[in-house]
Motif scaffolding. Structure first.
Motif, mmCIF file in Angstrom:
data_model
loop_
_atom_site.group_PDB
_atom_site.id
_atom_site.type_symbol
_atom_site.label_atom_id
_atom_site.label_comp_id
_atom_site.label_asym_id
_atom_site.label_seq_id
_atom_site.Cartn_x
_atom_site.Cartn_y
_atom_site.Cartn_z
ATOM 1 N N UNK A 269 4.091 -8.230 1.524
ATOM 2 C CA UNK A 269 3.816 -8.618 2.906
ATOM 3 C C UNK A 269 5.096 -8.626 3.742
ATOM 4 N N UNK A 270 6.147 -9.248 3.219
ATOM 5 C CA UNK A 270 7.408 -9.349 3.955
ATOM 6 C C UNK A 270 8.044 -7.974 4.145
ATOM 7 N N UNK A 271 8.012 -7.157 3.104
ATOM 8 C CA UNK A 271 8.601 -5.817 3.212
ATOM 9 C C UNK A 271 7.860 -4.969 4.243
ATOM 10 N N UNK A 272 6.522 -5.009 4.214
ATOM 11 C CA UNK A 272 5.742 -4.231 5.179
ATOM 12 C C UNK A 272 5.980 -4.732 6.604
ATOM 13 N N UNK A 273 6.046 -6.044 6.767
ATOM 14 C CA UNK A 273 6.247 -6.634 8.100
ATOM 15 C C UNK A 273 7.604 -6.260 8.673
#
Length: 259
Positions: free
Chosen positions: A101-105
């Motif tokens: 989630x953090x990487x995609x965001x």
């Protein structure tokens, strides 16, 4: 003040979009809760949104289906990664979902950093533009939802872990572009949490009723208050969910599927 015919012309497509999202996301959300992977929808939704941004950055925004293909491809890659980590590292699956989630965001932020309209595009993907869905979007979503309904109701018990993630990725990709990340998460998880204390055979019907009434009430309230529709729908669903949850009698915690 906007006249009533104009209001109806805006609200009906939005309500249909909410109904289409509800059809697939309520049963998917129940499975997510039972599997104990609540935040997978946020992660996959953000990966799908990343696919949309990549397609736009590559200049494919005006090419029919190109954005959808890019978003589905990104979501499927994310889903297959989640399948692999669930099998290989089940003890830290929730943490790995958070990392995705953090990487995609943050990848979205980096790709849009030099785009003068990047902030607005990112806001649209998160909060959605449910009031401005097009007829072509609704037609595509209706076809995909019909396919989902056939697959899910006939074979969902036999599709397995990989099949679940693939179906999940495809449907979340569609819904992100219709209603945005926030409503995707809300429609998946809130009805599941609101109904898990009710009898198992009633959970799906109650979840559908909650989600659809929330879209209806939220859209109506947003017109009356002139507030952003997506945020109002989220709060409407959460408020109704509290009432529904408190009427449940079952004491057992939601069961986690073995996979």
């Amino acid at each position: 003040m906007t006249d009533l015919p104009t209001i109806y012309s805006i609200l009906w497509p939005a309500l249909i979009a909410g109904l289409l999202v509800t059809v697939s996301h309520v049963p998917l959300g129940q499975q997510v809760l039972r599997r104990g992977i609540v935040f997978i929808d946020l992660a996959i939704a953000q990966v799908a949104a990343l696919g949309v941004i990549i397609a736009h950055a590559a200049g494919l925004e005006s090419v029919a289906w190109a954005t959808q293909v890019a978003a589905v491809a990104a979501a499927l890659l994310g889903a297959l990664l989640m399948t692999w980590t669930e099998r290989k590292r089940p003890e830290v699956q929730e943490a790995l979902i958070g990392i995705v989630f953090v990487l995609a965001s943050t990848a979205q932020i980096l790709l849009l950093a030099n785009n003068p309209h990047g902030g607005e595009e990112l806001k649209d993907l998160l909060a959605g533009q449910i009031l401005w869905v097009s007829t072509s979007q609704l037609v595509q979503a209706a076809i995909l939802t019909a396919v989902f309904a056939v697959v899910w109701w006939r074979w969902h018990a036999r599709i397995g872990r990989v099949g679940f993630y693939v179906v999940f990725a495809v449907m979340v990709t569609m819904s992100v572009q219709l209603v945005g990340v926030y409503l995707v998460f809300t429609t998946l998880i809130v009805p599941a949490v609101a109904t898990y204390r009710h009898a198992r055979h009633r959970q799906l019907a109650l979840g559908y009723a909650l989600a659809f009434l929330s879209y209806l009430a939220g859209l109506a309230a947003s017109v009356l208050t002139d507030l952003p529709s997506s945020a109002v729908i989220v709060w409407a669903m959460a408020s109704l969910a509290v009432v529904l949850h408190l009427t449940g009698r079952a004491k057992a915690a939601p069961d986690h599927a073995a996979g």
